[in-house]
Design a protein around this motif. Structure first.
Motif, PDB file in Angstrom:
ATOM      1  N   ILE A   8      -1.814  -1.770   5.390  1.00  0.00           N
ATOM      2  CA  ILE A   8      -2.879  -1.633   4.401  1.00  0.00           C
ATOM      3  C   ILE A   8      -3.026  -0.161   4.019  1.00  0.00           C
ATOM      4  CG2 ILE A   8      -5.357  -1.880   3.979  1.00  0.00           C
ATOM      5  CD1 ILE A   8      -3.906  -4.515   4.016  1.00  0.00           C
ATOM      6  N   ASP A   9      -3.064   0.117   2.724  1.00  0.00           N
ATOM      7  CA  ASP A   9      -3.333   1.461   2.227  1.00  0.00           C
ATOM      8  C   ASP A   9      -4.686   1.447   1.528  1.00  0.00           C
ATOM      9  OD1 ASP A   9      -3.445   3.967   1.148  1.00  0.00           O
ATOM     10  OD2 ASP A   9      -1.673   3.774  -0.132  1.00  0.00           O
ATOM     11  N   PRO A  10      -5.744   1.955   2.168  1.00  0.00           N
ATOM     12  CA  PRO A  10      -7.072   1.888   1.558  1.00  0.00           C
ATOM     13  C   PRO A  10      -7.223   2.761   0.324  1.00  0.00           C
ATOM     14  CG  PRO A  10      -7.131   3.254   3.530  1.00  0.00           C
ATOM     15  CD  PRO A  10      -5.761   2.636   3.477  1.00  0.00           C
ATOM     16  N   LEU A  11      -6.274   3.670   0.098  1.00  0.00           N
ATOM     17  CA  LEU A  11      -6.365   4.574  -1.049  1.00  0.00           C
ATOM     18  C   LEU A  11      -5.441   4.171  -2.193  1.00  0.00           C
ATOM     19  CD1 LEU A  11      -6.510   8.055   0.758  1.00  0.00           C
ATOM     20  CD2 LEU A  11      -8.291   6.335   0.444  1.00  0.00           C
ATOM     21  N   LEU A 343     -15.857  -5.927   2.107  1.00  0.00           N
ATOM     22  CA  LEU A 343     -14.606  -5.994   2.857  1.00  0.00           C
ATOM     23  C   LEU A 343     -13.682  -7.102   2.357  1.00  0.00           C
ATOM     24  CD1 LEU A 343     -15.992  -5.636   6.500  1.00  0.00           C
ATOM     25  CD2 LEU A 343     -14.691  -3.916   5.237  1.00  0.00           C
ATOM     26  N   GLU A 344     -14.248  -8.078   1.701  1.00  0.00           N
ATOM     27  CA  GLU A 344     -13.495  -9.281   1.335  1.00  0.00           C
ATOM     28  C   GLU A 344     -12.206  -8.977   0.590  1.00  0.00           C
ATOM     29  OE1 GLU A 344     -12.682 -13.111   1.669  1.00  0.00           O
ATOM     30  OE2 GLU A 344     -14.648 -12.391   2.303  1.00  0.00           O
ATOM     31  N   ASP A 345     -12.274  -8.079  -0.377  1.00  0.00           N
ATOM     32  CA  ASP A 345     -11.098  -7.771  -1.196  1.00  0.00           C
ATOM     33  C   ASP A 345     -10.171  -6.748  -0.541  1.00  0.00           C
ATOM     34  OD1 ASP A 345     -12.009  -9.505  -3.159  1.00  0.00           O
ATOM     35  OD2 ASP A 345     -13.119  -7.923  -4.205  1.00  0.00           O
ATOM     36  N   LEU A 346     -10.582  -6.184   0.582  1.00  0.00           N
ATOM     37  CA  LEU A 346      -9.796  -5.136   1.237  1.00  0.00           C
ATOM     38  C   LEU A 346      -8.940  -5.660   2.365  1.00  0.00           C
ATOM     39  CD1 LEU A 346     -12.646  -2.494   1.593  1.00  0.00           C
ATOM     40  CD2 LEU A 346     -10.743  -2.355  -0.014  1.00  0.00           C
ATOM     41  N   LEU A 347      -9.417  -6.694   3.036  1.00  0.00           N
ATOM     42  CA  LEU A 347      -8.827  -7.074   4.306  1.00  0.00           C
ATOM     43  C   LEU A 347      -7.630  -7.989   4.162  1.00  0.00           C
ATOM     44  CD1 LEU A 347     -12.074  -7.707   6.378  1.00  0.00           C
ATOM     45  CD2 LEU A 347     -10.573  -5.721   6.454  1.00  0.00           C
ATOM     46  N   PRO A 348      -6.654  -7.826   5.058  1.00  0.00           N
ATOM     47  CA  PRO A 348      -5.547  -8.784   5.117  1.00  0.00           C
ATOM     48  C   PRO A 348      -6.045 -10.081   5.738  1.00  0.00           C
ATOM     49  CG  PRO A 348      -5.404  -7.250   6.951  1.00  0.00           C
ATOM     50  CD  PRO A 348      -6.565  -6.781   6.088  1.00  0.00           C
ATOM     51  N   ALA A 349      -5.258 -11.127   5.608  1.00  0.00           N
ATOM     52  CA  ALA A 349      -5.624 -12.378   6.272  1.00  0.00           C
ATOM     53  C   ALA A 349      -5.602 -12.168   7.781  1.00  0.00           C
ATOM     54  CB  ALA A 349      -4.637 -13.471   5.872  1.00  0.00           C
ATOM     55  N   ALA A 350      -6.590 -12.726   8.445  1.00  0.00           N
ATOM     56  CA  ALA A 350      -6.651 -12.581   9.898  1.00  0.00           C
ATOM     57  C   ALA A 350      -5.527 -13.393  10.535  1.00  0.00           C
ATOM     58  CB  ALA A 350      -8.008 -13.047  10.409  1.00  0.00           C
ATOM     59  N   THR A 351      -4.663 -12.705  11.262  1.00  0.00           N
ATOM     60  CA  THR A 351      -3.523 -13.375  11.892  1.00  0.00           C
ATOM     61  C   THR A 351      -3.694 -13.504  13.391  1.00  0.00           C
ATOM     62  OG1 THR A 351      -2.381 -11.250  12.073  1.00  0.00           O
ATOM     63  CG2 THR A 351      -1.933 -12.584  10.116  1.00  0.00           C
ATOM     64  N   ARG A 352      -4.741 -12.869  13.935  1.00  0.00           N
ATOM     65  CA  ARG A 352      -4.995 -12.918  15.372  1.00  0.00           C
ATOM     66  C   ARG A 352      -6.466 -13.241  15.595  1.00  0.00           C
ATOM     67  NH1 ARG A 352      -3.174  -7.132  17.239  1.00  0.00           N
ATOM     68  NH2 ARG A 352      -3.626  -7.956  19.319  1.00  0.00           N
ATOM     69  N   SER A 353      -6.745 -13.910  16.691  1.00  0.00           N
ATOM     70  CA  SER A 353      -8.125 -14.309  16.976  1.00  0.00           C
ATOM     71  C   SER A 353      -8.904 -13.141  17.562  1.00  0.00           C
ATOM     72  CB  SER A 353      -8.142 -15.495  17.945  1.00  0.00           C
ATOM     73  OG  SER A 353      -7.506 -15.137  19.165  1.00  0.00           O
TER      74      SER A 353
END
Length: 367
Positions: A8-11, A343-353
């Motif tokens: 992820i590149d936040p910038l 955060l919704e549009d920033l985050l990757p799909a959660a792949t770990r619990s």
């Protein structure tokens, strides 16, 4: 330099072709941290205490550098490393493990790495450190730059201010276009004089805790202290511990306050560094002030649920797992969730619990 373990590149939305290669530069002392956790109480004199958990990792300025790198910022750090096994381990963990640029760093032959042993119990910590100041590379340049007075061109730089201590590189970085973010430690002189903080005039943002802010401004309220500090710096951020954080932006005339996330703290080591890293990330990404405070507080809250400083710094995978978990919690307050909806549009799909675990109880296995 990497963009974090998740890629992820936040910038990405603000980058342009002539941007500097470095997002954030910082310098300081790297310690080897050995952290004991799971102690029921403080060690008792004359007895042996057994800890249920242990971790080891680079500490000191490495806490901040790791937190920045895991959030996807291209991070460059200037530091001295010993030529002992501890120094080799720390350098490898930062450069190879975290993708931090150490081209401005140097190795000191015959100098042993500083070490800190931290014991965490009852949400607090006790530390014992040992080390000697590293010899400056007076006759040495690193890629044509004198350490550390000619920092690389960067979007931002993070400084730790201390009364009466000169940091010439801060002025250089500011002249080269870097936004200077600064924190401060306890004033052992007891004078609490803002004019003694050399480099404050170059700061875009100043981030003391509540006690420090009130002492420096001679106020009895951290929010009043933030407004007083905003007369000296464009952006004043005062951390309020369990009450969150309050910020005043003199440039826009706005103020924001965000409550802290309630968590069970295992080890507070490095939480302040993680908060600063989160706030720097949001600032460089040009988020609204309240979102920056919320994100910084979230990253700090996630960090204290793990042991160690750099070990516990969260990346985007941890943040995504947390967001997935709290959204699906049946009794979650909708208003509280709304605070973190950005955060919704920033985050990757959660792949770990959730919860995730990073820490390892060793200085390094041989391959």
């Amino acid at each position: 330099m990497s963009t974090g373990s998740s890629g992820i590149d936040p910038l990405v939305g603000v980058r342009v072709p002539d941007d500097p290669a470095c997002d954030v530069f910082l310098t300081g002392t790297v310690f080897l941290d050995i952290v004991f956790t799971g102690l029921d109480s403080a060690p008792v004199r004359g007895t042996e205490s057994w800890a249920r958990g242990m971790g080891s990792s680079p500490g000191g300025v490495a806490n901040m550098a790791t937190a920045l790198a895991r959030l996807g910022l291209r991070t460059s750090m200037a530091a001295a490393f010993g030529d002992d096994h501890y120094g080799e381990y720390c350098r490898d963990a930062l450069e190879q493990g975290e993708g931090i640029d150490l081209s401005m760093s140097y190795t000191v032959p015959g100098w042993h790495s500083p070490v800190t042993v931290s014991m965490a119990y009852e949400g607090e910590r006790t530390m014992v450190s040992h080390g000697h100041e590293a010899p400056a590379p007076t006759a040495q340049t690193i890629r044509g730059r004198t350490f550390p007075h000619c920092p690389p061109r960067a979007r931002a730089a993070i400084a730790s201010l201390a009364p009466g201590r000169s940091e010439p590189w801060v002025a250089t970085a500011a002249r080269n276009g870097a936004l200077i973010f600064a924190d401060v430690g306890w004033d052992e002189t007891g004078r609490w004089d803002l004019d003694a903080l050399t480099g404050l005039d170059h700061c875009a943002a100043f981030l003391p805790n509540a006690e420090e802010a009130m002492r420096y401004t001679r106020t009895d309220c951290p929010r009043a202290a933030a407004h007083a500090l905003a007369e000296r710096v464009p952006l004043a951020v005062v951390t309020l511990g369990a009450d969150g954080a309050y910020a005043v932006d003199r440039t826009t005339g706005t103020a924001a306050e965000v409550p802290a996330i309630e968590v069970e703290a295992l080890d507070p080591t490095g939480a302040g560094d993680v908060f600063v890293a989160g706030f720097v990330t949001g600032t460089l990404a040009d988020w609204p002030l309240a979102d920056r405070l919320a994100f910084a507080g979230l990253t700090a809250a996630l960090s204290v649920q793990e042991f160690g400083g750099s070990l516990s710094a969260p990346g985007w995978s941890e943040i995504a797992a947390w967001w997935q978990q709290v959204r699906t919690h049946a009794d979650q307050d909708p208003a509280a969730l709304e605070r973190y909806a950005f955060l919704e549009d920033l985050l990757p799909a959660a792949t770990r619990s959730w919860p995730l675990r990073r820490a390892v109880p060793t200085i390094g296995f041989r391959q």
